[in-house]
Structures are given as structure tokens and as C-alpha cells.
Design a protein around this motif. Sequence first.
Motif, PDB file in Angstrom:
ATOM      1  N   TRP A  10      13.431 -55.482   5.038  1.00 13.50           N
ATOM      2  CA  TRP A  10      14.669 -56.181   5.365  1.00 13.50           C
ATOM      3  C   TRP A  10      15.235 -55.747   6.695  1.00 13.50           C
ATOM      4  CZ3 TRP A  10      18.167 -52.268   5.322  1.00 13.50           C
ATOM      5  CH2 TRP A  10      17.994 -51.248   4.400  1.00 13.50           C
ATOM      6  N   GLN A  34      21.594 -53.534  13.202  1.00 12.84           N
ATOM      7  CA  GLN A  34      22.400 -52.929  12.139  1.00 12.84           C
ATOM      8  C   GLN A  34      23.511 -53.868  11.689  1.00 12.84           C
ATOM      9  OE1 GLN A  34      21.327 -50.332  10.660  1.00 12.84           O
ATOM     10  NE2 GLN A  34      19.727 -50.013  12.171  1.00 12.84           N
ATOM     11  N   PHE A  48      25.463 -53.029  -5.981  1.00 11.60           N
ATOM     12  CA  PHE A  48      25.536 -51.620  -5.568  1.00 11.60           C
ATOM     13  C   PHE A  48      26.198 -50.719  -6.626  1.00 11.60           C
ATOM     14  CE2 PHE A  48      25.074 -50.965  -0.747  1.00 11.60           C
ATOM     15  CZ  PHE A  48      24.365 -52.127  -0.533  1.00 11.60           C
ATOM     16  N   GLY A  74      26.995 -43.094   8.360  1.00 13.16           N
ATOM     17  CA  GLY A  74      26.318 -44.349   7.983  1.00 13.16           C
ATOM     18  C   GLY A  74      27.108 -45.075   6.907  1.00 13.16           C
ATOM     19  N   ALA A  75      28.433 -45.020   6.995  1.00 13.24           N
ATOM     20  CA  ALA A  75      29.282 -45.588   5.935  1.00 13.24           C
ATOM     21  C   ALA A  75      29.208 -47.114   5.889  1.00 13.24           C
ATOM     22  CB  ALA A  75      30.728 -45.139   6.126  1.00 13.24           C
ATOM     23  N   GLY A  76      28.995 -47.755   7.019  1.00 11.26           N
ATOM     24  CA  GLY A  76      28.806 -49.211   7.080  1.00 11.26           C
ATOM     25  C   GLY A  76      29.846 -49.990   6.296  1.00 11.26           C
ATOM     26  N   ASN A  77      29.376 -50.790   5.332  1.00 13.06           N
ATOM     27  CA  ASN A  77      30.289 -51.599   4.508  1.00 13.06           C
ATOM     28  C   ASN A  77      30.982 -50.768   3.426  1.00 13.06           C
ATOM     29  OD1 ASN A  77      29.446 -54.009   5.787  1.00 13.06           O
ATOM     30  ND2 ASN A  77      27.661 -54.145   4.427  1.00 13.06           N
ATOM     31  N   ASN A  79      29.889 -49.983   0.669  1.00 17.54           N
ATOM     32  CA  ASN A  79      29.625 -50.490  -0.681  1.00 17.54           C
ATOM     33  C   ASN A  79      29.051 -49.408  -1.586  1.00 17.54           C
ATOM     34  OD1 ASN A  79      30.532 -53.078  -0.342  1.00 17.54           O
ATOM     35  ND2 ASN A  79      28.541 -53.894   0.315  1.00 17.54           N
ATOM     36  N   LEU A  98      27.695 -46.755  13.541  1.00 20.16           N
ATOM     37  CA  LEU A  98      27.506 -47.467  14.806  1.00 20.16           C
ATOM     38  C   LEU A  98      28.273 -48.790  14.791  1.00 20.16           C
ATOM     39  CD1 LEU A  98      25.560 -47.070  17.303  1.00 20.16           C
ATOM     40  CD2 LEU A  98      23.972 -48.592  16.141  1.00 20.16           C
ATOM     41  N   VAL A 123      29.841 -45.199  16.914  1.00 20.09           N
ATOM     42  CA  VAL A 123      29.285 -43.866  17.195  1.00 20.09           C
ATOM     43  C   VAL A 123      27.792 -43.865  16.864  1.00 20.09           C
ATOM     44  CG1 VAL A 123      29.360 -41.437  16.522  1.00 20.09           C
ATOM     45  CG2 VAL A 123      31.480 -42.753  16.663  1.00 20.09           C
ATOM     46  N   LEU A 125      24.815 -41.959  15.777  1.00 21.02           N
ATOM     47  CA  LEU A 125      24.535 -40.690  15.109  1.00 21.02           C
ATOM     48  C   LEU A 125      23.093 -40.231  15.301  1.00 21.02           C
ATOM     49  CD1 LEU A 125      26.579 -41.519  11.894  1.00 21.02           C
ATOM     50  CD2 LEU A 125      27.166 -39.749  13.564  1.00 21.02           C
ATOM     51  N   SER A 126      22.285 -41.059  15.955  1.00 23.39           N
ATOM     52  CA  SER A 126      20.895 -40.639  16.241  1.00 23.39           C
ATOM     53  C   SER A 126      20.814 -39.937  17.584  1.00 23.39           C
ATOM     54  CB  SER A 126      19.957 -41.848  16.266  1.00 23.39           C
ATOM     55  OG  SER A 126      20.191 -42.639  17.435  1.00 23.39           O
ATOM     56  N   THR A 169      24.653 -41.277   3.977  1.00 22.48           N
ATOM     57  CA  THR A 169      24.417 -42.245   2.902  1.00 22.48           C
ATOM     58  C   THR A 169      23.393 -43.303   3.319  1.00 22.48           C
ATOM     59  OG1 THR A 169      26.373 -43.439   3.652  1.00 22.48           O
ATOM     60  CG2 THR A 169      26.671 -41.942   1.799  1.00 22.48           C
ATOM     61  N   CYS A 170      22.134 -42.979   3.078  1.00 26.68           N
ATOM     62  CA  CYS A 170      21.012 -43.891   3.345  1.00 26.68           C
ATOM     63  C   CYS A 170      20.995 -44.335   4.804  1.00 26.68           C
ATOM     64  CB  CYS A 170      21.033 -45.056   2.367  1.00 26.68           C
ATOM     65  SG  CYS A 170      20.806 -44.489   0.669  1.00 26.68           S
ATOM     66  N   LEU A 171      21.301 -43.388   5.670  1.00 24.98           N
ATOM     67  CA  LEU A 171      21.301 -43.615   7.110  1.00 24.98           C
ATOM     68  C   LEU A 171      19.955 -43.248   7.730  1.00 24.98           C
ATOM     69  CD1 LEU A 171      22.620 -43.913   9.968  1.00 24.98           C
ATOM     70  CD2 LEU A 171      23.521 -41.607   9.670  1.00 24.98           C
TER      71      LEU A 171
HETATM   72  C1  LIG Z   1      21.666 -48.726   4.787  1.00 23.74           C
HETATM   73  S1  LIG Z   1      23.219 -48.682   5.545  1.00 23.74           S
HETATM   74  C2  LIG Z   1      24.013 -47.608   4.430  1.00 23.74           C
HETATM   75  C3  LIG Z   1      24.722 -48.372   3.372  1.00 23.74           C
HETATM   76  C4  LIG Z   1      26.201 -48.357   3.617  1.00 23.74           C
HETATM   77  N1  LIG Z   1      26.700 -47.014   3.363  1.00 23.74           N
HETATM   78  C5  LIG Z   1      26.858 -49.411   2.792  1.00 23.74           C
HETATM   79  O1  LIG Z   1      27.368 -49.122   1.717  1.00 23.74           O
HETATM   80  O2  LIG Z   1      26.863 -50.551   3.240  1.00 23.74           O
HETATM   81  C6  LIG Z   1      22.992 -47.677   6.947  1.00 23.74           C
HETATM   82  C7  LIG Z   1      24.150 -47.653   7.886  1.00 23.74           C
HETATM   83  O3  LIG Z   1      23.755 -46.872   8.996  1.00 23.74           O
HETATM   84  C8  LIG Z   1      24.329 -47.404  10.159  1.00 23.74           C
HETATM   85  N2  LIG Z   1      23.552 -46.954  11.331  1.00 23.74           N
HETATM   86  C9  LIG Z   1      22.300 -47.302  11.669  1.00 23.74           C
HETATM   87  N3  LIG Z   1      21.921 -46.695  12.809  1.00 23.74           N
HETATM   88  C10 LIG Z   1      22.963 -45.922  13.193  1.00 23.74           C
HETATM   89  C11 LIG Z   1      23.185 -45.045  14.287  1.00 23.74           C
HETATM   90  N4  LIG Z   1      22.264 -44.854  15.238  1.00 23.74           N
HETATM   91  N5  LIG Z   1      24.362 -44.395  14.363  1.00 23.74           N
HETATM   92  C12 LIG Z   1      25.325 -44.594  13.412  1.00 23.74           C
HETATM   93  N6  LIG Z   1      25.173 -45.410  12.357  1.00 23.74           N
HETATM   94  C13 LIG Z   1      24.008 -46.077  12.239  1.00 23.74           C
HETATM   95  C14 LIG Z   1      24.270 -48.897   9.948  1.00 23.74           C
HETATM   96  O4  LIG Z   1      25.205 -49.589  10.756  1.00 23.74           O
HETATM   97  C15 LIG Z   1      24.548 -49.007   8.447  1.00 23.74           C
HETATM   98  O5  LIG Z   1      25.924 -49.220   8.236  1.00 23.74           O
END
Ligand SMILES: C[S@@+](CC[C@H](N)C(=O)[O-])C[C@H]1O[C@@H](n2cnc3c(N)ncnc32)[C@H](O)[C@@H]1O
Length: 302
Positions: A10, A34, A48, A74-77, A79, A98, A123, A125-126, A169-171
Motif C-alpha cells: 500500500w 505519506q 484500527f 509517526g502519530a499521523g492520523n 488512529n 512529517l 518534522v 524523523l528520518s 507507532t509503526c513509523l
Molecule cells: C503507518 S503511519 C502510522 C499510523 C498512524 N500512527 C495512524 O494512526 O494513522 C506512519 C506515519 O509516519 C509518518 N512518517 C513517514 N515518514 C516520516 C518521516 N520521515 N518523518 C516523520 N514522520 C514520518 C507518516 O506521515 C505517517 O503518519
Amino acid sequence: MLIRSAVRSWDVLKVELTMPPNDQNPFVSVLARQQAFNRRTRDNVEEFAPHRRRVTAEIVKAAGLADGCVAVLGAGNANDLDLPVLAHAFKEVHLADLDLEALEEVAGRYPDLDGVVRRHGGVDLSGVAARLDRLSETPQDDEIDELVAAAASVRLPDVGFAYGVVASTCLLTQLMNSAVAAVGEGHPRLIEVLEAIRTGHLRLLADLTAAGGTALLFTDVASSDDVPEIATAPESVLPALVARLSLEKRFFLGVDPNQLEKQLRGDPYIAPRVTSVRRLGFWRWRISKARTFLVYAVAFQC
Ligand SMILES: C[S@@+](CC[C@H](N)C(=O)[O-])C[C@H]1O[C@@H](n2cnc3c(N)ncnc32)[C@H](O)[C@@H]1O
């Protein structure tokens, strides 16, 4: 092919870019991928739920009695977080990602938590997102050398530090997938890049965590796309399935739990900062109606 198992299907989204990276948008294609992912999964709140309960419970357990602060990377949404529960357990809940748009959307959903939940959007984080966007189509050895060095020693991002609890969290696999997209699945040095990203991420977790605090790494390690039983196996069979995947080396490349724990105990930068490493277990994360991940979690005390 071996490398393919590092790539979560995906994530291999074809993103139409309207502009190349520039000073204002240094990692435009990493961000676009992302954002596309976060937009697609934003409404999958119900799917979720069991994963959210487990992630939230582990974070709250790590809070202990201290009235401290937690950072979620990696908080994103969000969820996978029960934010009202976290806001009750911690003095401050810091969300870093990010994708600023996703964090703003989260803030809109929880206006009452405004004083407790702090957002750190945009931000990287990598530490290498801008570098990934600038790579040539077939990166040469000198580019890979620089990428590996930068990925393994991420500079402390501007998200604060000395948190009582830090949770990723799954980042990690998302960081790796951005590298796969930029370096190329067939590149002979891809594995080296993924290992450097893992090293950098574990070191970052240790750097952000206060002495006496806890870092939590949650990561997806396999998908129902490759192993359909992840979605269908009864709960009682899950431990046997995990044991089989470990034996057959079928976890996503770079996130084998045994390798991760070995690194936490043996890395010359991390090991002296870590007093204990504890495996929290495996569970399922149903990300959509069609796809389920196997998630692994580990806690380490700093
Ligand atoms: C799989 S999602 C985690 C699920 C998320 N916690 C949720 O509940 O939707 C991974 C997250 O990592 C973030 N991400 C990916 N690459 C990143 C980076 N280089 N720096 C910061 N965040 C990043 C994405 O934007 C995404 O929100």
C-alpha cells in the motif's frame, strides 16, 4: 524476491508530483507519499480499534506513576492512539509527524485536548527525507555512502527531548519504504540503507528518552498480502504463526524482532544507555477491510 518483502504494497503509491524538491519543499515526494497514505486510511477508525487499544495500553503502562510527558513519533492520523486516555495519563502528549495536515486534522477532532496535546508537524524523523528526494535515479556508491552515514546518525529533530515515554507507532517501516522508493527495490546496497535507517531510528528513540524513561517501538513486521493467515488465523494460533515466520525469515526486511533486540543490546551507542529490553508481544493491526499487519512491540528502559 527477498527485497520485495521489505515493501508494503500500500505504500508503493504512484504519486503525481507537480514540482521538484526546492528550499521551501525539500522532501516533496516523501511527504506526498505519506500524505496520500494518511488520507487513504484516515477514516478507518473502526478497523484500527483493537490495535489502538493495545498501543494505548502499552503507552499508559509505561507512564508508571510519573506525571510526565510522552512523545509519539509517526502519530499521523492518530488512529492508533486513544488521545483522551493518553491526555489523562500524561501531563503533555507530543505528536510528531512529517504530515502537518494529518496532525491538524487530529487537532480538529479533539479541540478539548488543546492544552495537553502538542503538535510537531512537518518534522522529518528520518533525517534523510530531503536527501532521498535529491538522489539520482540510479544512486552511485558515493551517494549511498553519504545516505547510510546520515541515516544512521539522525540529528535530534526539533520536537523536544528527555520525555518520560517515547513511542514510535509503526513509523519505522514507513521510513524504510521512503528509502525503497528513492533508492530502488533492486539496488544492491538497499539492505545497507535499511539497516542504517533502523540504527538511526533506535538511536533517536534512545536520545529522546529521559534517563529512567521508557522507549516503545511498535512496528509492523509482516502483512496479510504475503501471509494471508495473518488476517484469518484464530487468536490461539498467532504465536505458532509468529514462530513459523521467524524460522522461515519472512518478516519485512530490516525489522526482524530478533535483530532489533540484538541491536538494542549490542549497539555501541544504544547499549550503554539502555538498562533493560523487554519484548511486549505480537498482535494484529487491521488497517483496512483488505489488509492486516502483524505488529511487534518492544520496550527499552533508558
Ligand atoms: C503507518 S503511519 C502510522 C499510523 C498512524 N500512527 C495512524 O494512526 O494513522 C506512519 C506515519 O509516519 C509518518 N512518517 C513517514 N515518514 C516520516 C518521516 N520521515 N518523518 C516523520 N514522520 C514520518 C507518516 O506521515 C505517517 O503518519
